[in-house]
Design a protein around this motif. Structure first.
Motif, mmCIF file in Angstrom:
data_model
loop_
_atom_site.group_PDB
_atom_site.id
_atom_site.type_symbol
_atom_site.label_atom_id
_atom_site.label_comp_id
_atom_site.label_asym_id
_atom_site.label_seq_id
_atom_site.Cartn_x
_atom_site.Cartn_y
_atom_site.Cartn_z
ATOM 1 N N SER A 259 3.949 14.904 0.526
ATOM 2 C CA SER A 259 3.777 15.816 -0.612
ATOM 3 C C SER A 259 2.984 15.147 -1.722
ATOM 4 C CB SER A 259 5.140 16.263 -1.132
ATOM 5 O OG SER A 259 5.793 15.179 -1.775
ATOM 6 N N ALA A 260 2.367 15.971 -2.555
ATOM 7 C CA ALA A 260 1.591 15.440 -3.675
ATOM 8 C C ALA A 260 2.479 14.628 -4.615
ATOM 9 C CB ALA A 260 0.926 16.587 -4.426
ATOM 10 N N ALA A 261 3.730 15.081 -4.783
ATOM 11 C CA ALA A 261 4.655 14.351 -5.659
ATOM 12 C C ALA A 261 4.957 12.971 -5.102
ATOM 13 C CB ALA A 261 5.949 15.151 -5.829
ATOM 14 N N SER A 262 5.155 12.894 -3.783
ATOM 15 C CA SER A 262 5.443 11.597 -3.154
ATOM 16 C C SER A 262 4.228 10.690 -3.199
ATOM 17 C CB SER A 262 5.912 11.810 -1.718
ATOM 18 O OG SER A 262 7.176 12.436 -1.689
ATOM 19 N N GLN A 263 3.038 11.255 -2.992
ATOM 20 C CA GLN A 263 1.816 10.461 -3.096
ATOM 21 C C GLN A 263 1.700 9.852 -4.491
ATOM 22 O OE1 GLN A 263 -1.777 12.529 -1.837
ATOM 23 N NE2 GLN A 263 -0.655 13.621 -0.222
ATOM 24 N N ALA A 264 2.015 10.649 -5.507
ATOM 25 C CA ALA A 264 1.911 10.168 -6.887
ATOM 26 C C ALA A 264 2.923 9.065 -7.165
ATOM 27 C CB ALA A 264 2.123 11.334 -7.854
ATOM 28 N N ILE A 265 4.128 9.197 -6.605
ATOM 29 C CA ILE A 265 5.145 8.155 -6.789
ATOM 30 C C ILE A 265 4.686 6.857 -6.134
ATOM 31 C CG2 ILE A 265 7.467 7.427 -6.097
ATOM 32 C CD1 ILE A 265 8.321 10.371 -6.452
ATOM 33 N N PHE A 266 4.199 6.949 -4.910
ATOM 34 C CA PHE A 266 3.771 5.726 -4.227
ATOM 35 C C PHE A 266 2.638 5.064 -4.996
ATOM 36 C CE2 PHE A 266 2.431 2.693 -1.209
ATOM 37 C CZ PHE A 266 3.463 2.521 -0.306
ATOM 38 N N GLU A 267 1.683 5.863 -5.449
ATOM 39 C CA GLU A 267 0.550 5.294 -6.179
ATOM 40 C C GLU A 267 0.984 4.720 -7.519
ATOM 41 O OE1 GLU A 267 -3.825 7.048 -7.274
ATOM 42 O OE2 GLU A 267 -2.991 7.374 -5.259
ATOM 43 N N GLY A 268 1.985 5.341 -8.143
ATOM 44 C CA GLY A 268 2.478 4.827 -9.410
ATOM 45 C C GLY A 268 3.185 3.499 -9.267
ATOM 46 N N VAL A 269 3.824 3.284 -8.117
ATOM 47 C CA VAL A 269 4.563 2.045 -7.875
ATOM 48 C C VAL A 269 3.666 0.959 -7.296
ATOM 49 C CG1 VAL A 269 6.415 0.999 -6.495
ATOM 50 C CG2 VAL A 269 6.759 3.252 -7.544
ATOM 51 N N ALA A 270 2.831 1.309 -6.332
ATOM 52 C CA ALA A 270 2.101 0.294 -5.561
ATOM 53 C C ALA A 270 0.596 0.552 -5.501
ATOM 54 C CB ALA A 270 2.669 0.237 -4.141
ATOM 55 N N GLY A 271 0.077 1.294 -6.451
ATOM 56 C CA GLY A 271 -1.347 1.623 -6.422
ATOM 57 C C GLY A 271 -2.257 0.405 -6.457
ATOM 58 N N ASP A 272 -1.896 -0.607 -7.249
ATOM 59 C CA ASP A 272 -2.738 -1.809 -7.329
ATOM 60 C C ASP A 272 -2.842 -2.503 -5.982
ATOM 61 O OD1 ASP A 272 -3.179 -1.350 -9.977
ATOM 62 O OD2 ASP A 272 -1.792 -2.887 -10.705
ATOM 63 N N VAL A 273 -1.710 -2.596 -5.269
ATOM 64 C CA VAL A 273 -1.728 -3.273 -3.975
ATOM 65 C C VAL A 273 -2.464 -2.429 -2.940
ATOM 66 C CG1 VAL A 273 -0.306 -4.253 -2.134
ATOM 67 C CG2 VAL A 273 0.394 -4.505 -4.519
ATOM 68 N N LEU A 274 -2.297 -1.101 -2.986
ATOM 69 C CA LEU A 274 -3.079 -0.236 -2.101
ATOM 70 C C LEU A 274 -4.571 -0.507 -2.277
ATOM 71 C CD1 LEU A 274 -1.309 3.249 -2.445
ATOM 72 C CD2 LEU A 274 -1.507 1.919 -0.334
ATOM 73 N N ALA A 275 -4.998 -0.550 -3.525
ATOM 74 C CA ALA A 275 -6.421 -0.772 -3.808
ATOM 75 C C ALA A 275 -6.876 -2.145 -3.339
ATOM 76 C CB ALA A 275 -6.678 -0.609 -5.309
ATOM 77 N N HIS A 276 -6.048 -3.174 -3.553
ATOM 78 C CA HIS A 276 -6.411 -4.524 -3.124
ATOM 79 C C HIS A 276 -6.515 -4.617 -1.610
ATOM 80 C CE1 HIS A 276 -4.750 -6.352 -7.127
ATOM 81 N NE2 HIS A 276 -5.964 -5.876 -7.251
ATOM 82 N N CYS A 277 -5.771 -3.771 -0.909
ATOM 83 C CA CYS A 277 -5.841 -3.752 0.554
ATOM 84 C C CYS A 277 -6.972 -2.870 1.065
ATOM 85 C CB CYS A 277 -4.518 -3.262 1.140
ATOM 86 S SG CYS A 277 -3.138 -4.408 0.945
ATOM 87 N N GLY A 278 -7.703 -2.243 0.156
ATOM 88 C CA GLY A 278 -8.851 -1.437 0.551
ATOM 89 C C GLY A 278 -8.540 0.010 0.862
ATOM 90 N N TYR A 279 -7.369 0.506 0.428
ATOM 91 C CA TYR A 279 -6.997 1.887 0.717
ATOM 92 C C TYR A 279 -7.383 2.799 -0.445
ATOM 93 C CZ TYR A 279 -4.400 -0.098 4.600
ATOM 94 O OH TYR A 279 -4.066 -0.771 5.751
ATOM 95 N N PRO A 280 -7.790 4.041 -0.145
ATOM 96 C CA PRO A 280 -8.219 4.962 -1.205
ATOM 97 C C PRO A 280 -7.040 5.448 -2.038
ATOM 98 C CG PRO A 280 -8.125 6.110 0.900
ATOM 99 C CD PRO A 280 -7.893 4.647 1.199
ATOM 100 N N LEU A 281 -7.303 5.693 -3.305
ATOM 101 C CA LEU A 281 -6.296 6.234 -4.215
ATOM 102 C C LEU A 281 -6.640 7.682 -4.545
ATOM 103 C CD1 LEU A 281 -5.912 3.243 -6.729
ATOM 104 C CD2 LEU A 281 -4.619 3.688 -4.630
ATOM 105 N N THR A 282 -5.623 8.466 -4.832
ATOM 106 C CA THR A 282 -5.848 9.858 -5.203
ATOM 107 C C THR A 282 -6.216 9.982 -6.668
ATOM 108 O OG1 THR A 282 -3.541 10.270 -5.814
ATOM 109 C CG2 THR A 282 -4.151 10.570 -3.489
ATOM 110 N N SER A 289 10.822 7.074 -13.967
ATOM 111 C CA SER A 289 11.604 6.602 -15.110
ATOM 112 C C SER A 289 12.759 5.739 -14.615
ATOM 113 C CB SER A 289 12.150 7.793 -15.886
ATOM 114 O OG SER A 289 13.122 8.495 -15.094
ATOM 115 N N LEU A 290 13.428 5.075 -15.543
ATOM 116 C CA LEU A 290 14.586 4.257 -15.189
ATOM 117 C C LEU A 290 15.642 5.098 -14.485
ATOM 118 C CD1 LEU A 290 16.227 1.643 -15.274
ATOM 119 C CD2 LEU A 290 16.977 2.275 -17.588
#
Length: 321
Positions: A259-282, A289-290
């Motif tokens: 889902s778009a919501a899950s994609q956003a959560i993953f990118e919010g948590v690990a987007g930097d590492v996704l990018a460093h591994c060469g994966y596209p970001l949305t 939040s806490l």
């Protein structure tokens, strides 16, 4: 491809030296990253004696101090007794017909390194392989331990887009049960492996699961160069000639199935590492939040413990698909 690959030697290439074949090859990757498939490639194409996950290497390696000085016979015998009772050895006996000669193990040099190398050597010999090694996803969190115990070892780290890993985890009872938990642990895993790999120049390589599926010849060449150092690439040629059917539909499954919501959560948590591994970001990221993070942690823990209890009560509980 996103990484640089370095080299070694191989049983299907030039004549191997004993030292090259006896330097263990460790395969690792975050769970559900495709390590089972890569395990088969290393076993079938690189003549490596890989069987079940070698968790005993980490579990005993981390608590060696409990056994004291292994030069003392009583301490060494206690270690060997506990090793023999480890489930790994009953599994390899049942699944591969491998029967460890413990008298031979006892005659090895009095160190955990020598004991482990003897065990891996027996497994390779009994499975008719020349190269020794082991596969275990948890290796990636303990590369410093592997490097300390086996300073000549080589490590192949399979990296897969964490969003596809997260989807796959939800399909198994033992996996991370929500996107946030999968993202946190995927990020931590990649960062821990890369941090420890700095002490292993030339002996650590990352290979992307997606590259092996989409660019198999190029990826196999890189893997062969790292393992064998043979730039005539006989293993890659054999792999290409065999024409293995590749499941390219496993690449970027998250685009359709997450889902778009899950994609956003993953990118919010690990987007930097996704990018460093060469994966596209949305480009759409949500940092929980806490309160949300607390809820995700509780959900993951309670659900996993519930499945664990269910597996104990109902033997052979099938995995969800």
């Amino acid at each position: 491809m996103s990484d640089t690959f370095l080299g070694s030697c191989d049983a299907h290439g030039p004549m191997q030296t004993d030292a090259a074949l006896q330097a263990p090859l460790f395969l690792t990757g975050f769970a559900r990253s495709g390590t089972t498939w890569i395990n088969r490639l290393l076993r079938d194409y690189f003549d490596t004696g890989l069987v079940n996950e070698g968790q005993f290497i980490v579990s005993f390696g981390l608590r060696l101090t409990r056994y004291g000085d292994l030069d003392q016979k009583a301490h060494r015998e206690r270690l060997l007794r506990d090793l023999r009772a480890d489930p790994f050895f009953s599994i390899v006996r049942r699944n591969y017909g491998v029967e460890i000669d413990w008298q031979q193990v006892a005659s090895a040099q009095p160190s955990f390194r020598a004991i482990t190398l003897d065990i891996l050597g027996q497994i390779a010999a009994q499975t008719h392989k020349q190269r020794i090694g082991s596969k275990y996803p948890v290796f990636g969190r303990h590369l410093d331990l592997l490097n300390r115990l086996f300073p000549d070892c080589r490590v192949v780290h399979v990296v897969r887009d964490g969003r596809d890993c997260a989807l796959s985890h939800k399909g198994v009872t033992w996996g991370y049960q929500n996107t946030y938990s999968a993202a946190v642990h995927w990020q931590q895993y990649i960062e821990a492996a890369r941090r420890s790999s700095a002490a292993m120049p030339g002996r650590y390589v990352e290979i992307r699961y997606e590259d092996l599926l989409l660019h198999p010849e190029q990826s196999m060449r890189a893997l062969e160069h790292f393992i064998t150092g043979d730039d005539s690439f006989p293993v890659t040629q054999r792999f290409v000639q065999n024409g293995m059917a590749l499941k390219t539909e496993k690449v970027e499954g998250w685009r359709a199935d997450m889902s778009a919501a899950s994609q956003a959560i993953f990118e919010g948590v690990a987007g930097d590492v996704l990018a460093h591994c060469g994966y596209p970001l949305t480009g759409v990221a949500h940092v929980p939040s806490l309160l949300e993070r607390t809820g995700y942690r509780i959900h993951n823990r309670v659900t996993r413990e519930g499945w664990h209890l269910a597996r104990k009560v109902f033997k052979r509980l099938p995995e969800r698909k």
